[in-house]
Scaffold this motif. Structure first.
Motif, PDB file in Angstrom:
ATOM      1  N   VAL A   1       0.819  -1.184  -0.097  1.00 32.66           N
ATOM      2  CA  VAL A   1       0.158  -0.168   0.107  1.00 32.66           C
ATOM      3  C   VAL A   1       0.768   1.114  -0.076  1.00 32.66           C
ATOM      4  O   VAL A   1       1.804   1.353   0.747  1.00 32.66           O
ATOM      5  CB  VAL A   1      -0.869   0.080   1.179  1.00 32.66           C
ATOM      6  CG1 VAL A   1      -1.931   1.389   1.258  1.00 32.66           C
ATOM      7  CG2 VAL A   1      -1.878  -1.221   1.292  1.00 32.66           C
ATOM      8  N   PRO A   2       0.760   2.325  -0.794  1.00 33.17           N
ATOM      9  CA  PRO A   2       1.411   3.392  -0.976  1.00 33.17           C
ATOM     10  C   PRO A   2       1.140   4.265   0.213  1.00 33.17           C
ATOM     11  O   PRO A   2       0.827   5.394  -0.044  1.00 33.17           O
ATOM     12  CB  PRO A   2       1.172   3.996  -2.172  1.00 33.17           C
ATOM     13  CG  PRO A   2      -0.047   3.356  -2.543  1.00 33.17           C
ATOM     14  CD  PRO A   2      -0.395   2.248  -1.772  1.00 33.17           C
TER      15      PRO A   2
ATOM     16  N   TYR B   1       3.835  12.615  -2.373  1.00 33.37           N
ATOM     17  CA  TYR B   1       2.822  12.159  -1.383  1.00 33.37           C
ATOM     18  C   TYR B   1       2.107  13.096  -0.738  1.00 33.37           C
ATOM     19  O   TYR B   1       2.572  14.098  -0.573  1.00 33.37           O
ATOM     20  CB  TYR B   1       3.513  11.358  -0.331  1.00 33.37           C
ATOM     21  CG  TYR B   1       4.297   9.929  -0.832  1.00 33.37           C
ATOM     22  CD1 TYR B   1       3.657   8.788  -0.116  1.00 33.37           C
ATOM     23  CD2 TYR B   1       4.944   9.945  -1.923  1.00 33.37           C
ATOM     24  CE1 TYR B   1       4.362   7.651  -0.502  1.00 33.37           C
ATOM     25  CE2 TYR B   1       5.512   8.692  -2.243  1.00 33.37           C
ATOM     26  CZ  TYR B   1       5.103   7.570  -1.694  1.00 33.37           C
ATOM     27  OH  TYR B   1       5.604   6.055  -2.155  1.00 33.37           O
ATOM     28  N   ARG B   2       0.784  12.941  -0.566  1.00 39.14           N
ATOM     29  CA  ARG B   2      -0.123  13.778   0.283  1.00 39.14           C
ATOM     30  C   ARG B   2      -0.041  13.636   1.618  1.00 39.14           C
ATOM     31  O   ARG B   2       0.083  12.276   1.989  1.00 39.14           O
ATOM     32  CB  ARG B   2      -1.652  13.629  -0.179  1.00 39.14           C
ATOM     33  CG  ARG B   2      -1.977  14.074  -1.490  1.00 39.14           C
ATOM     34  CD  ARG B   2      -3.122  13.623  -1.984  1.00 39.14           C
ATOM     35  NE  ARG B   2      -4.119  14.891  -1.322  1.00 39.14           N
ATOM     36  CZ  ARG B   2      -5.523  14.858  -1.446  1.00 39.14           C
ATOM     37  NH1 ARG B   2      -6.131  14.075  -2.411  1.00 39.14           N
ATOM     38  NH2 ARG B   2      -6.437  15.787  -0.821  1.00 39.14           N
ATOM     39  N   ALA B   3       0.171  14.533   2.448  1.00 36.50           N
ATOM     40  CA  ALA B   3       0.269  14.232   3.936  1.00 36.50           C
ATOM     41  C   ALA B   3      -0.911  14.772   4.789  1.00 36.50           C
ATOM     42  O   ALA B   3      -1.498  15.745   4.678  1.00 36.50           O
ATOM     43  CB  ALA B   3       1.547  15.380   4.383  1.00 36.50           C
TER      44      ALA B   3
ATOM     45  N   ASP C   1      -7.868   8.894  -4.155  1.00 34.45           N
ATOM     46  CA  ASP C   1      -7.144   9.958  -4.758  1.00 34.45           C
ATOM     47  C   ASP C   1      -6.188  10.438  -3.614  1.00 34.45           C
ATOM     48  O   ASP C   1      -5.340  11.471  -3.890  1.00 34.45           O
ATOM     49  CB  ASP C   1      -7.907  10.767  -5.293  1.00 34.45           C
ATOM     50  CG  ASP C   1      -8.995  11.365  -4.354  1.00 34.45           C
ATOM     51  OD1 ASP C   1      -9.127  11.251  -3.098  1.00 34.45           O
ATOM     52  OD2 ASP C   1      -9.873  12.368  -4.824  1.00 34.45           O
ATOM     53  N   CYS C   2      -6.253  10.008  -2.332  1.00 34.59           N
ATOM     54  CA  CYS C   2      -5.356  10.407  -1.171  1.00 34.59           C
ATOM     55  C   CYS C   2      -4.094   9.970  -1.304  1.00 34.59           C
ATOM     56  O   CYS C   2      -3.152  10.427  -0.428  1.00 34.59           O
ATOM     57  CB  CYS C   2      -5.923  10.415   0.097  1.00 34.59           C
ATOM     58  SG  CYS C   2      -7.530  11.271   0.268  1.00 34.59           S
ATOM     59  N   PHE C   3      -4.092   8.849  -2.023  1.00 35.97           N
ATOM     60  CA  PHE C   3      -2.405   8.250  -2.213  1.00 35.97           C
ATOM     61  C   PHE C   3      -1.906   8.517  -3.453  1.00 35.97           C
ATOM     62  O   PHE C   3      -2.458   8.861  -4.486  1.00 35.97           O
ATOM     63  CB  PHE C   3      -2.754   6.673  -2.299  1.00 35.97           C
ATOM     64  CG  PHE C   3      -3.434   6.031  -1.098  1.00 35.97           C
ATOM     65  CD1 PHE C   3      -3.028   5.588  -0.022  1.00 35.97           C
ATOM     66  CD2 PHE C   3      -5.144   6.158  -0.962  1.00 35.97           C
ATOM     67  CE1 PHE C   3      -3.553   5.099   1.219  1.00 35.97           C
ATOM     68  CE2 PHE C   3      -5.503   5.653   0.334  1.00 35.97           C
ATOM     69  CZ  PHE C   3      -4.975   5.356   1.248  1.00 35.97           C
TER      70      PHE C   3
END
Length: 210
Positions: free
Chosen positions: A50-51, A125-127, A145-147
């Motif tokens: 999983v990213p 990456y989104r934090a 879409d958060c990944f």
């Protein structure tokens, strides 16, 4: 004797329903059976992850850190980044609860949590922080879409540091329905790791259908 139960009809306890199917009890899997269904250590590093990069921000307890490692292995997250005064391997107390997961989970140590967040944001990456904030969303509302995602876990008492929180675009919250406002950090991470993993996998499934 009924082939599906341990009682004949005449032996059933008083008040026990007579017209029921009685099933043989389920059997626990043996350790060899369970092991045969799991990845082997030599296979883990080639497996799809999983990213999700988890930054552990000043978690003090060695046993919490070990539990986080074990959960990270089970959820197949991408990496753990241990920061601040978070203890890191090799430590026998971590190994006691990690049960070997320090060998299967990619991990590193970075002194400052904020620095670690910025490094992963630079990689696209989104934090987010696993924290109660005024810009939070329920964990069940997180979508694919958060990944790829960076998730910051905070200290057992004070939570995510202000410096790391300032680099996050929002908070992710686990709904609490009782009188307590938080969970133990390793317990909260367990919920988050598997819930977020399913959100990402769901997005992958939808993309394949399209």
């Amino acid at each position: 004797m009924n082939g599906k139960s341990g009682f004949s009809q005449s032996q059933l306890p008083f008040g026990f329903p007579r017209e029921i199917d009685y099933y043989d009890p389920m059997r626990k899997l043996s350790h060899p059976e369970i092991s045969s269904q799991r990845l082997q250590v030599h296979e883990v590093h080639r497996a799809l992850r999983v990213p999700l990069v988890v930054i552990v921000d000043n978690v003090r307890s060695l046993y919490n850190v070990g539990s986080i490692f074990r959960t990270a292995d089970g959820a197949m997250i991408e990496r753990l980044v241990l920061t601040g005064y978070t203890p890191h391997p090799p430590r026998k107390e971590i190994d006691k609860t990690a049960l070997g997961a320090t060998k299967t989970v990619p991990h590193e140590y970075v002194h400052y949590a904020r620095e670690a967040v910025l490094q992963w944001k630079d990689r696209g990456y989104r934090a987010f922080a696993l924290e109660l904030t005024d810009a939070g969303r329920p964990i069940t509302a997180v979508e694919a879409d958060c990944f790829p995602m960076v998730l910051v876990l905070g200290n057992e008492i004070v939570g995510v540091s202000a410096e790391a929180l300032g680099e996050c675009e929002g908070g992710i919250e686990i709904p609490m329905y009782g009188t307590k406002q938080s969970l133990n950090v390793s317990v909260a991470f367990g919920i988050a790791a598997f819930t977020l993993g399913e959100a990402w996998r769901g997005g992958q499934s939808k993309a394949r259908v399209k």
